[in-house]
Design a protein around this motif. Structure first.
Motif, short mmCIF file in Angstrom:
data_model
loop_
_atom_site.label_atom_id
_atom_site.label_comp_id
_atom_site.label_asym_id
_atom_site.label_seq_id
_atom_site.Cartn_x
_atom_site.Cartn_y
_atom_site.Cartn_z
N ARG A 1 6.38 16.95 -3.27
CA ARG A 1 6.24 15.84 -1.71
C ARG A 1 7.25 16.45 -0.22
O ARG A 1 8.07 16.95 -1.40
N TYR A 2 6.04 16.60 0.76
CA TYR A 2 6.96 17.41 1.71
C TYR A 2 7.61 16.48 2.88
O TYR A 2 6.49 15.20 3.40
N LEU A 3 8.50 16.82 3.50
CA LEU A 3 8.58 16.10 4.99
C LEU A 3 8.69 17.25 5.86
O LEU A 3 8.67 18.53 5.38
N PRO A 4 8.94 17.07 7.01
CA PRO A 4 9.25 18.09 8.22
C PRO A 4 10.11 18.12 7.94
O PRO A 4 10.87 17.38 7.77
N PRO B 1 10.57 10.70 7.02
CA PRO B 1 10.16 11.34 7.87
C PRO B 1 11.30 10.84 8.65
O PRO B 1 11.74 10.18 9.66
N VAL C 1 1.28 2.95 -8.28
CA VAL C 1 1.53 4.41 -7.77
C VAL C 1 2.79 4.86 -8.22
O VAL C 1 2.62 5.89 -8.93
N ASP D 1 2.85 13.58 4.86
CA ASP D 1 4.29 12.75 3.34
C ASP D 1 3.80 11.50 2.60
O ASP D 1 4.32 10.83 2.22
N ARG D 2 2.75 11.12 3.72
CA ARG D 2 1.62 9.98 2.37
C ARG D 2 0.69 10.97 1.32
O ARG D 2 -0.13 10.07 0.97
N ILE D 3 0.48 12.30 1.38
CA ILE D 3 -0.25 12.38 0.23
C ILE D 3 1.01 13.57 -0.74
O ILE D 3 2.13 13.86 -0.69
N TRP E 1 5.59 14.80 12.79
CA TRP E 1 5.16 15.98 12.23
C TRP E 1 4.86 16.13 13.21
O TRP E 1 4.31 15.81 13.77
N VAL F 1 0.30 -0.93 -0.09
CA VAL F 1 0.04 -0.28 0.16
C VAL F 1 1.06 1.26 0.18
O VAL F 1 2.27 0.90 0.33
N GLY F 2 0.39 2.51 -0.12
CA GLY F 2 0.85 3.69 -0.05
C GLY F 2 1.52 3.95 -0.85
O GLY F 2 1.73 3.55 -2.73
N LEU F 3 3.03 4.88 -1.36
CA LEU F 3 3.59 4.49 -2.09
C LEU F 3 4.79 3.94 -2.51
O LEU F 3 5.34 4.05 -3.04
N ALA G 1 -2.11 5.61 -0.56
CA ALA G 1 -1.82 7.17 -0.48
C ALA G 1 -2.50 7.85 -1.43
O ALA G 1 -3.60 7.49 -1.44
#
Lengths: 500, 245
Positions: free
Chosen positions: A376-379, A399, A358, B106-108, A403, A351-353, B83
């Motif tokens: 895509r962003y990270l803190p 990350p 995807v 970060d999953r978006i 967050w 799942v996910g990235l 995601a």
């Protein structure tokens, strides 16, 4: 397998080039000239001028004395090299291994290529006739060594193709300068009356070395294939490359699709066997009119999945203009990486990235609209709102810090804070009302302040005192006062975002 | 007599839903989206995943409220670590704020494109991709044909699509399964406490295919939607008058 080389000699390289560009010169004698030691010297003469006795190296004044209406053009120093490079790139359709042979020739390594054109005879005549139809005087020869092919192309009288067992006999009858010798050595040989190769080739090696130096022996060995000769390729061979020559020029999108499909199947099969995947690939389409159209794709993760890569190329097919037709397709994998073994999970799926669907979707988007559009962003470890997130290009990067959720942050942040007009500011309290884009908002509820410093080690400036405010309609905003309360200036308030 | 008629009608309604492609949830396996009573408004009482939902927003404040509401829905949709794609032209969304909606930002993946045409193309491609939990597209306007294309794309992949219409010039018909309008409401705090309370919205379900539209007051409180009680009575009342009429 025995190596075979083909040497092409362009006898009138630069003058032929000018004749092609200016057909009216076909019937006129003309030369190229350049100043050498303060005198104009002929550097190249066309066939008509040469027939009257003008050769490169003559002084221009002498040449003009021979032919009164001689046309003279300025020589550019790197013109021959440029022309040869262009011709060499054109010849890539015959073999990938091509080297320049300055000042007037090309060397092609044709080992294992000729059978595609039904043998060396057909291969050679195809190349020579194509070059001649362009307007170049070209002579070519095929032999086991570069030296022999070079010599036969320029000095040979018999057949241009030398069989492996006849190499030595063919060389013997050639003049001494067929061995690519230094003029000084050549002059010494002439003085001694050694005009042909056979007159000195059987002499003891030690005697030859003593009288003419090591170079003569090296050239003899190279011509006979006893010494290897390195080639400086005009185009280094890509390790992962697939070629597809076409019998008939391809002009339709369907044809291009089939070609891409076939190339990808071969390449992907090879990549899969070696456990690799491609990150960047280039498709080069060689058109009949000599132009090369390049199309590039990239992936986010190494892939050898034919269907996926084909989809990426499919988006680019409209940009390929076939014009009169494409006669050769070359697919090169420029960037290749080890691919992670995909384990076929029986239950569940990633799942996910990490989901391959995807990743393939993002590849398609990146190839259509450009990879910079995907963000895509990270803190990041900053309190300053604009710096509290950082953009990353990798999809897999996790990350490094958690967050933060302990501070209220607006769901919409303006790209840059916009100034607002406020009324009745009081120290340490938000204003009573503010006007944003001509609309008055009366503040009913407020939270804050949250003071955020600008981080002096990054940039200088005022700190911000943030307030979360709610107006009479229930809309929530993020306002801040820049710097300390002064009492006089009122326009130091900004809106920076909207809360949900 | 009346009882049998009622049975007949409910049976017929179920059949119509089935023929239109709405399958009744099997047993207890279906999971709630966390909207509580609002879910009753949907066919079979289940929030329709794998369809397109459109959100009307007329002002930036409404866009913010709509984004927040979607954030709450995404929390459940992205629950298994999947995601989500957020597609737009001039995006102002601040990823860090999604932390308060229980999503790791970060999953978006954000797609910042150049024009509406690209947004539509990317949205359609993304909606066809089975690995995504949801796709959010910020669009100024969408025509019926475009929405139909998007709806057809999700029917196979079962991805949930949200369209934020940031500038609806006219309320044209679309093929979306539901049309929402989220507007912010004043937050309420117990007693005379100072400060700003939990985000509170007026959630209007303007249109819902095979369901009953309605209006609710919803608060995002401690990581979940809370439907505010006193408003519920009003909503039910209007609901009943609507049925009676």
């Amino acid at each position: 397998m025995a190596r075979r080389f083909l040497s092409i000699w362009f006898r009138y390289l630069t003058t032929d080039w000018l004749t092609i560009r200016k057909p009216e010169l076909q019937t006129l004698p003309f030369v190229f000239a350049t100043p050498v030691h303060g005198r104009m010297t002929v550097t190249a003469a066309n066939a008509l001028a040469e027939a009257q006795g003008i050769t490169p190296g003559n002084v221009l004044a002498d040449a003009k004395a021979i032919i009164a209406n001689l046309e003279v053009f300025d020589e550019k120093p790197d013109r021959a090299a440029k022309l040869l490079k262009g011709l060499g790139l054109w010849c890539i359709r015959y073999t990938p291994i091509i080297a320049l042979d300055l000042p007037d020739g090309l060397i092609l390594d044709i080992s294992g290529c000729a059978h595609l054109w039904d043998g060396e005879h057909a291969y050679l005549s195809e190349i020579v006739s194509r070059l001649q139809s362009k307007g170049y005087h070209a002579r070519a020869a095929i032999a086991d060594t570069i030296g022999a092919a070079w010599a036969i192309a320029r000095f040979g009288h018999g057949a241009p193709i030398v069989k492996s067992n006849e190499l030595r006999t063919n060389l013997l009858s050639l003049p001494a300068n067929a061995l690519r010798l230094d003029p000084v050595v050549l002059e010494r040989l002439q003085k001694l009356g050694l005009r042909t190769v056979k007159s000195f080739i059987s002499m003891p090696r030690s005697a030859l070395r003593r009288r003419f130096g090591k170079e003569l022996l090296l050239r003899v060995d190279q011509a006979l294939g006893e010494e290897d000769e390195p080639l400086q390729l005009i185009k280094p061979v890509e390790p992962y490359q697939e070629r597809l020559p076409c019998m008939e020029p391809i002009r339709t999108a369907t044809g291009i699709e089939i070609a891409i499909q076939r190339l990808l199947e071969n390449l992907c099969q090879r990549l899969q066997e070696e456990g690799k995947g491609l990150r960047t690939a280039i498709l080069k389409c060689y058109r009949i009119d000599g132009k090369v159209i390049k199309v590039e794709i990239g992936t986010n993760q190494a892939s050898h999945h034919t269907g996926h890569l084909f989809k990426l190329f499919e988006l680019k097919i409209p940009t390929i203009e076939p014009a009169l037709g494409i006669e050769l397709f070359i697919l090169e994998a420029i960037k290749v990486e080890d691919v992670a073994q995909i384990q076929e999970a029986l239950w569940g799926k990633k799942v996910g990235l990490d989901n391959p669907n995807v990743i393939e979707l993002l590849d398609r988007i990146a190839n259509k609209v450009g990879p910079t559009a995907i963000r895509r962003y990270l803190p990041d470890e900053h309190y300053w709102p604009e710096r509290s997130i950082k953009q990353v290009s990798s999809l897999q990067q996790k990350p490094a810090i958690a967050w933060r959720v302990d501070r209220p942050r607006p769901i919409q942040l303006l790209p840059r804070p916009e100034p607002v007009e406020v009324a009745a500011p009081i120290p340490d309290y938000p204003p009573m009302l503010f006007i944003y884009q001509g609309k008055k908002h009366i503040i009913k509820k407020a939270d804050g302040p949250e003071r955020i410093e600008r981080e002096w080690w990054i940039e200088a400036g005022e700190h911000r005192d943030y307030y979360q405010v709610e107006d009479e309609a229930g809309c929530r905003y993020w306002l801040f006062r820049s710097g300390h309360y002064t009492g006089e200036q009122s326009n130091q308030w900004f809106i920076h975002g909207f809360f949900a | 007599m009346v009882d049998t008629q009622k049975k007949l009608i409910s049976q017929l309604q179920k059949d119509i839903l089935r023929w239109q492609g709405f399958t009744a949830p099997s047993g207890s396996s279906h999971d709630h989206i966390g909207l509580g009573e609002i879910e009753v408004a949907f066919p079979n009482g289940v929030f329709p995943k794998g369809t397109i939902h459109e959100f009307l927003t007329f002002e930036p404040e409404h866009t913010a409220a709509g984004s927040g509401f979607i954030g709450g829905l995404l929390k459940v949709l992205m629950g298994e670590g999947s995601a989500c794609l957020w597609i737009g032209v001039a995006r102002k969304l601040f990823p860090i704020a999604f932390g308060s909606f229980g999503i790791e930002p970060d999953r978006i993946i954000f797609l910042d494109l150049k024009n509406e045409k690209e947004v539509l193309w990317a949205t359609e491609e993304a909606l066809k991709c089975e690995g995504l939990a949801a796709v959010v597209a910020e669009l100024r306007e969408i025509s019926f044909t475009q929405s139909r294309r998007l709806q057809l794309a999700v029917e196979k992949s079962k991805v949930t699509g949200f369209i934020l219409r940031t500038d609806p010039l006219k309320l044209s018909t679309t093929a979306c399964a539901a049309r929402w309008q989220i507007t912010p409401l004043s937050s309420l705090l117990e007693g005379a406490m100072p400060g700003v309370g939990f985000p509170r919205w007026n959630v209007e379900l303007l249109k819902v295919r095979n369901g009953n539209p309605g209006s609710w007051t919803v608060e995002w409180n401690a990581g979940q939607f809370v439907i505010v009680a006193e408003e519920r009575a009003v909503a039910e009342l209007s609901h009943q008058t609507l049925k009676a009429g």
